[in-house]
Write an enzyme that holds these catalytic residues in place. Structure first.
Site, PDB file in Angstrom:
ATOM      1  CG  ASP A 113      -1.806   1.062   1.156  1.00 16.54           C
ATOM      2  OD1 ASP A 113      -1.745   2.173   0.388  1.00 16.54           O
ATOM      3  OD2 ASP A 113      -2.824   0.973   1.975  1.00 16.54           O
ATOM      4  CG  ASN A 149       0.537   3.930 -13.967  1.00 13.54           C
ATOM      5  OD1 ASN A 149      -0.079   4.484 -14.658  1.00 13.54           O
ATOM      6  ND2 ASN A 149      -0.031   2.684 -13.243  1.00 13.54           N
ATOM      7  CE1 TYR A 172      -5.211  12.113  -9.467  1.00  9.51           C
ATOM      8  CE2 TYR A 172      -6.126  13.802 -10.935  1.00  9.51           C
ATOM      9  CZ  TYR A 172      -5.427  12.460 -10.891  1.00  9.51           C
ATOM     10  OH  TYR A 172      -5.033  11.978 -11.681  1.00  9.51           O
ATOM     11  CE  LYS A 205      -1.869  12.127 -10.399  1.00 10.10           C
ATOM     12  NZ  LYS A 205      -1.150  10.910 -10.921  1.00 10.10           N
TER      13      LYS A 205
END
Length: 241
Positions: free
Chosen positions: A51, A77, A141, A145
């Site tokens: 994890d 990824n 997010y 990113k």
């Protein structure tokens, strides 16, 4: 023949699995890291269950991999979205996705880097996102990113003298489980979104693995610190999901 070993996080399905299969076909050994068992198998595939939200577990996996493999390629990824409007976003969202999108690749590369430096060769890649440019409901997010881009550029500068390149592939809307967790598969909303993308369709996992293969190629050593948007033109203007 030179032997290459690629570590792919989230290599069990979707983009990671497609890339893994294609690298195996080229003669690479592939080590996949994920929470669940891979949906594919091959004698050249090794699976490590971990994890990546857990920094300690990630460090243990990284040490294990570095001890058993001479890693030449690292493809981070794995990712999660955790969508929330601003009013519902929390510091815990930021902390969790910071570990997943930034902390995990840091831990993994630190473990693999001595072998890359000794070999004077390495390829490091991130799965970024067009959302780094901004998308509603993506506070954590988009922030993490976007952080990938800055971290990759810094690593590219530090590692260039050692023959190690660092690049980012930033997909737009792609037909994966993460996408369908947000927008129902086969829904009118999915069809409308596809129409708004300049090329008129959603991306496929093959579209994205094509870009990763370019950055993986040992011959492409003069490209580093770059972010390639594979988004059907969605990064050129505004695109709301």
């Amino acid at each position: 023949m030179t032997q290459y070993t690629a570590v792919i996080t989230g290599g069990s399905k979707g983009i990671g699995a497609d890339l893994g299969r294609r690298l195996v076909a080229k003669g690479y050994d592939v080590v996949s890291l994920s929470r669940g068992a891979p949906e594919w198998s091959d004698p050249r595939l090794t699976h490590v269950e971990v994890d990546l939200l857990d920094a300690e577990a990630t460090a243990q996996a990284a040490a294990q991999i570095a001890a058993r493999h001479e890693v030449t390629h690292l493809v981070h990824n794995a990712g999660m979205i955790w969508p929330n409007l601003l009013e519902e976003a929390t510091p815990a969202d930021l902390a969790g996705l910071t570990q997943l999108h930034l902390g995990a690749p840091l831990i993994l590369l630190q473990a693999c880097l001595p072998a890359m430096k000794a070999r004077q060769f390495g390829r490091v890649m991130f799965n970024g996102s067009r959302a780094a440019l901004g998308v509603p409901t993506r506070t954590a997010y988009s922030a993490t990113k976007a952080g990938i881009i800055g971290m990759a550029r810094t690593w590219a500068l530090e590692l260039a003298p050692h023959g190690v390149t660092v690049n980012v592939v930033s997909p737009g809307p792609v037909q994966t489980d993460n996408f369908w967790d947000i927008i129902p598969k086969g829904s009118d909303r999915e069809a409308e979104l596809a129409k708004r993308i300049p090329v008129g369709r959603l991306g496929t996992v093959r579209d994205i693995s094509n870009a990763f293969l370019f950055f993986c190629d040992p011959e492409n050593g003069f490209v580093t610190g770059q972010t390639l948007y594979v988004c059907g033109g969605g990064s050129v203007g505004a695109l709301s999901l």
